[in-house]
Design a protein around this motif. Sequence first.
Motif, PDB file in Angstrom:
ATOM      1  N   THR A  18      97.606  51.677  32.166  1.00  0.00           N
ATOM      2  CA  THR A  18      96.563  51.696  32.991  1.00  0.00           C
ATOM      3  C   THR A  18      96.931  50.954  34.291  1.00  0.00           C
ATOM      4  O   THR A  18      96.124  50.771  35.320  1.00  0.00           O
ATOM      5  CB  THR A  18      95.182  51.005  32.632  1.00  0.00           C
ATOM      6  OG1 THR A  18      95.745  49.441  32.083  1.00  0.00           O
ATOM      7  CG2 THR A  18      94.813  51.666  31.300  1.00  0.00           C
ATOM      8  N   GLY A  20      99.170  51.345  37.388  1.00  0.00           N
ATOM      9  CA  GLY A  20     100.323  52.441  38.355  1.00  0.00           C
ATOM     10  C   GLY A  20     101.102  51.880  39.358  1.00  0.00           C
ATOM     11  O   GLY A  20     100.953  50.768  39.779  1.00  0.00           O
ATOM     12  N   GLY A  61      94.953  42.029  45.068  1.00  0.00           N
ATOM     13  CA  GLY A  61      94.514  43.598  44.417  1.00  0.00           C
ATOM     14  C   GLY A  61      95.715  44.459  44.012  1.00  0.00           C
ATOM     15  O   GLY A  61      95.345  45.553  44.199  1.00  0.00           O
ATOM     16  N   THR A  62      96.774  43.981  43.900  1.00  0.00           N
ATOM     17  CA  THR A  62      97.928  44.913  43.569  1.00  0.00           C
ATOM     18  C   THR A  62      98.307  45.087  42.160  1.00  0.00           C
ATOM     19  O   THR A  62      99.099  45.727  41.780  1.00  0.00           O
ATOM     20  CB  THR A  62      99.152  44.436  44.293  1.00  0.00           C
ATOM     21  OG1 THR A  62      99.493  42.930  44.085  1.00  0.00           O
ATOM     22  CG2 THR A  62      99.082  44.586  45.885  1.00  0.00           C
ATOM     23  N   GLY A  63      97.443  44.173  41.247  1.00  0.00           N
ATOM     24  CA  GLY A  63      97.674  44.298  39.724  1.00  0.00           C
ATOM     25  C   GLY A  63      98.340  43.045  39.140  1.00  0.00           C
ATOM     26  O   GLY A  63      98.624  43.141  37.977  1.00  0.00           O
ATOM     27  N   LYS A  64      98.306  42.000  39.700  1.00  0.00           N
ATOM     28  CA  LYS A  64      98.866  40.738  39.090  1.00  0.00           C
ATOM     29  C   LYS A  64      98.196  40.371  37.883  1.00  0.00           C
ATOM     30  O   LYS A  64      98.743  40.463  36.603  1.00  0.00           O
ATOM     31  CB  LYS A  64      99.147  39.693  39.913  1.00  0.00           C
ATOM     32  CG  LYS A  64      99.919  40.003  41.402  1.00  0.00           C
ATOM     33  CD  LYS A  64     100.003  38.733  42.152  1.00  0.00           C
ATOM     34  CE  LYS A  64      98.512  38.678  43.323  1.00  0.00           C
ATOM     35  NZ  LYS A  64      98.496  39.750  43.932  1.00  0.00           N
ATOM     36  N   THR A  65      96.770  40.274  37.983  1.00  0.00           N
ATOM     37  CA  THR A  65      96.174  39.867  36.734  1.00  0.00           C
ATOM     38  C   THR A  65      96.071  41.014  35.808  1.00  0.00           C
ATOM     39  O   THR A  65      96.080  40.558  34.469  1.00  0.00           O
ATOM     40  CB  THR A  65      94.652  39.904  37.133  1.00  0.00           C
ATOM     41  OG1 THR A  65      94.411  38.905  38.386  1.00  0.00           O
ATOM     42  CG2 THR A  65      93.808  39.307  35.930  1.00  0.00           C
ATOM     43  N   LEU A  66      96.184  42.255  36.167  1.00  0.00           N
ATOM     44  CA  LEU A  66      96.412  43.384  35.060  1.00  0.00           C
ATOM     45  C   LEU A  66      97.807  43.240  34.361  1.00  0.00           C
ATOM     46  O   LEU A  66      97.878  43.366  33.235  1.00  0.00           O
ATOM     47  CB  LEU A  66      96.655  44.810  35.810  1.00  0.00           C
ATOM     48  CG  LEU A  66      95.285  45.354  36.282  1.00  0.00           C
ATOM     49  CD1 LEU A  66      95.588  46.922  36.882  1.00  0.00           C
ATOM     50  CD2 LEU A  66      94.056  45.522  35.363  1.00  0.00           C
ATOM     51  N   ASP A 117      95.480  31.938  38.420  1.00  0.00           N
ATOM     52  CA  ASP A 117      95.630  32.789  39.691  1.00  0.00           C
ATOM     53  C   ASP A 117      95.332  31.783  40.810  1.00  0.00           C
ATOM     54  O   ASP A 117      94.942  30.591  40.743  1.00  0.00           O
ATOM     55  CB  ASP A 117      94.205  33.668  39.694  1.00  0.00           C
ATOM     56  CG  ASP A 117      94.351  34.808  40.453  1.00  0.00           C
ATOM     57  OD1 ASP A 117      95.544  35.062  41.059  1.00  0.00           O
ATOM     58  OD2 ASP A 117      93.136  35.756  40.748  1.00  0.00           O
ATOM     59  N   HIS A 200      92.673  56.192  37.839  1.00  0.00           N
ATOM     60  CA  HIS A 200      91.128  55.681  38.076  1.00  0.00           C
ATOM     61  C   HIS A 200      90.415  56.940  38.239  1.00  0.00           C
ATOM     62  O   HIS A 200      89.098  56.963  38.247  1.00  0.00           O
ATOM     63  CB  HIS A 200      90.934  54.913  39.358  1.00  0.00           C
ATOM     64  CG  HIS A 200      91.572  53.462  38.923  1.00  0.00           C
ATOM     65  ND1 HIS A 200      90.616  52.617  38.366  1.00  0.00           N
ATOM     66  CD2 HIS A 200      92.520  52.643  39.624  1.00  0.00           C
ATOM     67  CE1 HIS A 200      91.571  51.425  38.156  1.00  0.00           C
ATOM     68  NE2 HIS A 200      92.624  51.548  39.104  1.00  0.00           N
ATOM     69  N   ALA A 225      93.399  47.710  44.041  1.00  0.00           N
ATOM     70  CA  ALA A 225      92.065  47.519  43.828  1.00  0.00           C
ATOM     71  C   ALA A 225      91.114  48.381  45.018  1.00  0.00           C
ATOM     72  O   ALA A 225      89.961  48.714  44.546  1.00  0.00           O
ATOM     73  CB  ALA A 225      91.661  45.744  44.239  1.00  0.00           C
ATOM     74  N   LYS A 228      90.829  51.815  43.667  1.00  0.00           N
ATOM     75  CA  LYS A 228      89.842  51.895  42.744  1.00  0.00           C
ATOM     76  C   LYS A 228      88.235  51.927  43.482  1.00  0.00           C
ATOM     77  O   LYS A 228      87.578  52.738  43.015  1.00  0.00           O
ATOM     78  CB  LYS A 228      89.879  50.781  41.687  1.00  0.00           C
ATOM     79  CG  LYS A 228      88.613  50.806  40.613  1.00  0.00           C
ATOM     80  CD  LYS A 228      88.646  49.486  39.804  1.00  0.00           C
ATOM     81  CE  LYS A 228      87.633  49.836  38.942  1.00  0.00           C
ATOM     82  NZ  LYS A 228      87.250  48.406  38.158  1.00  0.00           N
TER      83      LYS A 228
HETATM   84  P1  ATP Z   1      94.293  39.152  43.306  1.00  0.00           P
HETATM   85  O1  ATP Z   1      95.643  38.615  43.821  1.00  0.00           O
HETATM   86  O2  ATP Z   1      93.239  39.362  44.584  1.00  0.00           O
HETATM   87  O3  ATP Z   1      93.703  38.380  42.145  1.00  0.00           O
HETATM   88  P2  ATP Z   1      95.436  40.980  41.609  1.00  0.00           P
HETATM   89  O4  ATP Z   1      96.713  41.482  42.108  1.00  0.00           O
HETATM   90  O5  ATP Z   1      95.491  39.908  40.408  1.00  0.00           O
HETATM   91  O6  ATP Z   1      94.651  40.425  42.859  1.00  0.00           O
HETATM   92  P3  ATP Z   1      94.154  42.954  40.138  1.00  0.00           P
HETATM   93  O7  ATP Z   1      92.871  41.647  39.779  1.00  0.00           O
HETATM   94  O8  ATP Z   1      95.015  43.057  38.947  1.00  0.00           O
HETATM   95  O9  ATP Z   1      94.773  42.374  41.204  1.00  0.00           O
HETATM   96  O10 ATP Z   1      93.345  44.200  40.313  1.00  0.00           O
HETATM   97  C1  ATP Z   1      92.091  44.457  40.928  1.00  0.00           C
HETATM   98  C2  ATP Z   1      91.709  45.710  40.297  1.00  0.00           C
HETATM   99  O11 ATP Z   1      92.097  46.690  40.857  1.00  0.00           O
HETATM  100  C3  ATP Z   1      92.204  46.053  38.714  1.00  0.00           C
HETATM  101  O12 ATP Z   1      91.210  45.666  37.694  1.00  0.00           O
HETATM  102  C4  ATP Z   1      92.269  47.601  38.760  1.00  0.00           C
HETATM  103  O13 ATP Z   1      91.076  48.164  38.511  1.00  0.00           O
HETATM  104  C5  ATP Z   1      92.685  47.827  40.254  1.00  0.00           C
HETATM  105  N1  ATP Z   1      94.305  48.010  40.568  1.00  0.00           N
HETATM  106  C6  ATP Z   1      95.009  46.912  41.032  1.00  0.00           C
HETATM  107  N2  ATP Z   1      96.286  47.220  40.852  1.00  0.00           N
HETATM  108  C7  ATP Z   1      96.368  48.296  40.463  1.00  0.00           C
HETATM  109  C8  ATP Z   1      97.511  48.991  39.769  1.00  0.00           C
HETATM  110  N3  ATP Z   1      98.708  48.837  40.134  1.00  0.00           N
HETATM  111  N4  ATP Z   1      97.330  50.209  39.172  1.00  0.00           N
HETATM  112  C9  ATP Z   1      95.761  50.375  38.649  1.00  0.00           C
HETATM  113  N5  ATP Z   1      94.821  49.460  38.897  1.00  0.00           N
HETATM  114  C10 ATP Z   1      95.078  48.727  39.741  1.00  0.00           C
END
Ligand code: ATP
Length: 270
Positions: A18, A20, A61-66, A117, A200, A225, A228
Amino acid sequence: PAVSGMEVDEKPSVSYSTIGGLEDQIVEVKETVELPLKKPELFKRVGIEPPKGVLLYGPPGTGKTLLAKAVANETNATFIKIVASEFVKKYIGEGARLVRGVFELAKEKAPSIIFIDEIDAVAAKRLKSSTSGDREVQRTLMQLLAELDGFESRGDIGIVAATNRPDILDPALLRPGRFDRFIEVPAPNEDGRREILKIHTKNMSLDEDVDLDFLASLTDSVSGADLKAICTEAGMFAIREERENITVSDFMDAIDKIMGVEHEEEFRKE
Ligand code: ATP
């Protein structure tokens, strides 16, 4: 008891499929965080210490938490997230104690992943001014460093931190044996955006002429993010007009709305 700024998920459900556009990052995370948890004996056999802390850096919002959640899922680990900025804001005088508590919890719930974070909030380069707030942040950082140093990596706890501002981090944090692996998590390129849109829109009923390649080409410099949010917004336009299918024009309106907001934010900063 619930602590604000902390989230514990015993079984996070995020899988790599999930996420990308981050194939290289996934490979690196597997090697630096997942492998030590899954096969600590590999490191023991060759006689090296597994990486202790891994720092993910890149725009919001680039997916670090994911990524961190996916590792926890893959290793059946408890996911413990703390938001460093909230810790120092809400628990004046208690940041250090909370950091200790988080590491204790991680040991109790092992295997576990500690995800910190916005680590820059407690780990910015030392400021010259020394208000009581700064001293509080200092103490929290000191405790974090002490936990990292005192912590014998038995391979059952992985530590991942994230920041949008790697440039302001205190070099003390980045020394070997602390956060000594860095993985850049950039904004997605066009291919990445297409993949994220695919993820998404998977459960959305799209009109036949909705072309994800085209949408990816229109969303330059947009984060995962935001993509989405664009999908959700497009769905909302369809709901408002009581349609089941989402059309190209729903997406165009959604892109305008979400990217418009982005542009406004840029304006405000200037
Ligand atoms: P922050 O630095 O603001 O905490 P982050 O890099 O941790 O942000 P996430 O929390 O992972 O970002 O992303 C937020 C949401 O955006 C995710 O739950 C997902 O729905 C979507 N998202 C972000 N990056 C991706 C990705 N690479 N692929 C798919 N969905 C993504």
